[in-house]
Design a protein around this motif. Sequence first.
Motif, PDB file in Angstrom:
ATOM      1  N   HIS A 346       0.960  -1.148   0.001  1.00 54.98           N
ATOM      2  CA  HIS A 346       0.167  -0.129  -0.075  1.00 54.98           C
ATOM      3  C   HIS A 346       1.001   1.180   0.007  1.00 54.98           C
ATOM      4  O   HIS A 346       1.569   1.353   0.799  1.00 54.98           O
ATOM      5  CB  HIS A 346      -0.836  -0.121   1.335  1.00 54.98           C
ATOM      6  CG  HIS A 346      -1.540   1.224   1.708  1.00 54.98           C
ATOM      7  ND1 HIS A 346      -2.790   1.321   1.561  1.00 54.98           N
ATOM      8  CD2 HIS A 346      -1.061   2.567   2.030  1.00 54.98           C
ATOM      9  CE1 HIS A 346      -3.256   2.630   1.922  1.00 54.98           C
ATOM     10  NE2 HIS A 346      -2.210   3.226   2.267  1.00 54.98           N
ATOM     11  N   ALA A 347       0.850   2.118  -1.199  1.00 54.08           N
ATOM     12  CA  ALA A 347       1.561   3.243  -1.245  1.00 54.08           C
ATOM     13  C   ALA A 347       0.651   4.475  -1.763  1.00 54.08           C
ATOM     14  O   ALA A 347       0.381   4.076  -2.776  1.00 54.08           O
ATOM     15  CB  ALA A 347       3.179   3.216  -1.885  1.00 54.08           C
ATOM     16  N   ILE A 348       0.188   5.367  -0.932  1.00 55.01           N
ATOM     17  CA  ILE A 348      -0.380   6.434  -1.374  1.00 55.01           C
ATOM     18  C   ILE A 348       0.299   7.685  -1.756  1.00 55.01           C
ATOM     19  O   ILE A 348       0.276   8.050  -2.989  1.00 55.01           O
ATOM     20  CB  ILE A 348      -1.777   6.835  -0.606  1.00 55.01           C
ATOM     21  CG1 ILE A 348      -2.480   5.741   0.018  1.00 55.01           C
ATOM     22  CG2 ILE A 348      -2.594   7.934  -1.099  1.00 55.01           C
ATOM     23  CD1 ILE A 348      -3.261   5.320  -0.964  1.00 55.01           C
ATOM     24  N   GLY A 349       1.160   8.299  -0.978  1.00 52.45           N
ATOM     25  CA  GLY A 349       1.812   9.312  -1.174  1.00 52.45           C
ATOM     26  C   GLY A 349       2.965   9.309  -2.242  1.00 52.45           C
ATOM     27  O   GLY A 349       3.459   8.295  -2.323  1.00 52.45           O
ATOM     28  N   ASP A 350       3.294  10.357  -2.863  1.00 54.12           N
ATOM     29  CA  ASP A 350       4.508  10.201  -3.866  1.00 54.12           C
ATOM     30  C   ASP A 350       5.947   9.890  -3.067  1.00 54.12           C
ATOM     31  O   ASP A 350       6.635   9.157  -3.621  1.00 54.12           O
ATOM     32  CB  ASP A 350       4.675  11.530  -4.689  1.00 54.12           C
ATOM     33  CG  ASP A 350       4.685  12.692  -3.607  1.00 54.12           C
ATOM     34  OD1 ASP A 350       4.955  12.706  -2.406  1.00 54.12           O
ATOM     35  OD2 ASP A 350       4.779  13.825  -4.341  1.00 54.12           O
ATOM     36  N   ASP A 381       5.227  10.983  -8.183  1.00 55.69           N
ATOM     37  CA  ASP A 381       5.997  12.134  -8.590  1.00 55.69           C
ATOM     38  C   ASP A 381       6.217  11.994 -10.177  1.00 55.69           C
ATOM     39  O   ASP A 381       6.458  10.810 -10.590  1.00 55.69           O
ATOM     40  CB  ASP A 381       7.560  12.328  -8.114  1.00 55.69           C
ATOM     41  CG  ASP A 381       8.030  13.430  -8.230  1.00 55.69           C
ATOM     42  OD1 ASP A 381       8.710  13.751  -9.533  1.00 55.69           O
ATOM     43  OD2 ASP A 381       8.358  14.210  -7.294  1.00 55.69           O
ATOM     44  N   ALA A 382       6.099  13.030 -11.183  1.00 53.28           N
ATOM     45  CA  ALA A 382       6.484  13.041 -12.477  1.00 53.28           C
ATOM     46  C   ALA A 382       7.688  12.444 -12.771  1.00 53.28           C
ATOM     47  O   ALA A 382       7.915  11.664 -13.648  1.00 53.28           O
ATOM     48  CB  ALA A 382       6.217  14.304 -13.068  1.00 53.28           C
ATOM     49  N   ASN A 383       8.853  12.485 -11.960  1.00 49.89           N
ATOM     50  CA  ASN A 383      10.127  11.845 -12.283  1.00 49.89           C
ATOM     51  C   ASN A 383      10.403  10.382 -11.866  1.00 49.89           C
ATOM     52  O   ASN A 383      11.198   9.871 -12.188  1.00 49.89           O
ATOM     53  CB  ASN A 383      10.941  12.746 -11.455  1.00 49.89           C
ATOM     54  CG  ASN A 383      11.215  13.955 -11.910  1.00 49.89           C
ATOM     55  OD1 ASN A 383      11.052  14.224 -13.023  1.00 49.89           O
ATOM     56  ND2 ASN A 383      11.426  14.977 -10.849  1.00 49.89           N
TER      57      ASN A 383
END
Length: 537
Positions: A346-350, A381-383
């Motif tokens: 579970h990973a929500i944030g960047d 994150d876009a990167n």
Amino acid sequence: MKKTLLYLFAFSILFSCNPKEKVDAIVINANVYTVNSNFDKVTSFAVKDGTFVAVGSNEEIQEKYMASNIIDAKNKPIYPGFIDAHCHFYGLGLQQQKVDLVGTKSYDEVLQRLVSFQKEKNTNYITGRGWDQNDWEIKEFPTKEKLDSIFPDTPVAIRRIDGHAMLVNQAAIDLAGITSDSKIEGGEFLNKDGELTGVLIDNAMNFINVPKPSKTAQIQALKDAEKTCFDLGLTTVDDAGLNKEVIELIDSLQQAGDLKMRVYAMISNNQKNLDYYLNKGIIKTDRLHVRSVKVYADGALGSRGAALKDEYADKKGHFGALVNSYDNLQELAKRIAASNYQMNTHAIGDSANYVMLKTYHKVLKNKKDRRWRIEHAQIVDANDFDLFKNVLPSIQPTHATSDMYWAEDRVGSERIKGAYAYNDLLQQYGKVALGTDFPVESVNPLYTFYAATIRKDLKGYPANGYQTENALSREDALKGMTIWNAYSNFEENEKGSIEVGKVADFIMLDKDIMTIDGKEIPTTKVLATFVNGEKVK
């Protein structure tokens, strides 16, 4: 002579005609989406001993096979049975025995439901789930004062809809031994003016020990959840976090024929489960598959527990947090990598996504076909999108259409571009696994299909769709609910498409979701659900 010729003629007729093979069922006059590698469509198939034995045209199937059970689909659409890649099947069933707080429009409505429930049930410990302060006029966490006045002696513990925050009263606080000085890594006891508000975030909820359901209640929960899922066309569910005793209960019910749902079980990340299952190895029956570990990296965006690289746009100085320490996540990943188990995090944030993607790449170096998953992959994150090239995104489209009203408030106008970016994720890995996260969201997989392709909620909002550049095509969405989900479970050779040799899990709908106007998708009905060729709905 004439008699001899007559016998020879009859003999030649008898042996020139190939006898038809008897099968258990034949489906004819159907609009079948096979979801095979060519995405072929056919009109008929035959089922024997729970598997597809032939797929083709009406003429081809009826010429070669016979059955006492002929199902005339009358041109209705048929698809492989839907698979939910991330849900809480057992939790859905348990929820039927608790206070349902989904859809409450105010804290007062939450309190009214609690009072009504207690009048009917008169329990010693009130539990429930489903409140969401973002749906209220005052979009702030509630506090416990009103709970304390209504229930001064009966403990109350009610979870937020995402399961990452909980409101408790003083009776529950006292029972748990929590004080205003209590602290825990990866969680928070909310305070106001030095006093506990009653809201616990993430790991702080571990202090609350609600009564364990009886075995009878557990069995009823599983059966209740199964009925709901079959009615909505689900034939396999990936339960994201189960303990050994529940997995063994599921297995025993399946073996006895009392539970027919197929379950891909992710074991909950705790020492007891890890020691038992990682040493035992993969468990596989015809309906149960245990080979993955469900891990939490961070909390939820709605409760500001998601771990972000930069501070929350609507709470200065707050970044969320990892609910497991960085070092623990590293050691856990190494341990799982040394086994045959899959790691589903579970990973929500960047920030959480970045940490876990880098961790996966490090521990899986030179290890082939592990299919480790990031569950949710909500803010990226876009990167960091290219880090998904070898990591399978497991995503829940209805989260986008539920969260869109307030998500930008949390992360701001720039970061929101990398949020709920399902098509961007698909372009990286080449597949996405689709689920619902029920009971956080509705069980209905047709809502998943609608949110993924049309990018609107059930009210038809927004008119032009939400961030439609990240909508999935209908073909990709169907794959993401069938064959790609089977792949995510290492089961693509046995299910997920209507092909010879695969289990006969299929559903019939009243409308063709591949061609109808998008607004009709949510109202489409499941006419029939089949598992192993057996009609279960």
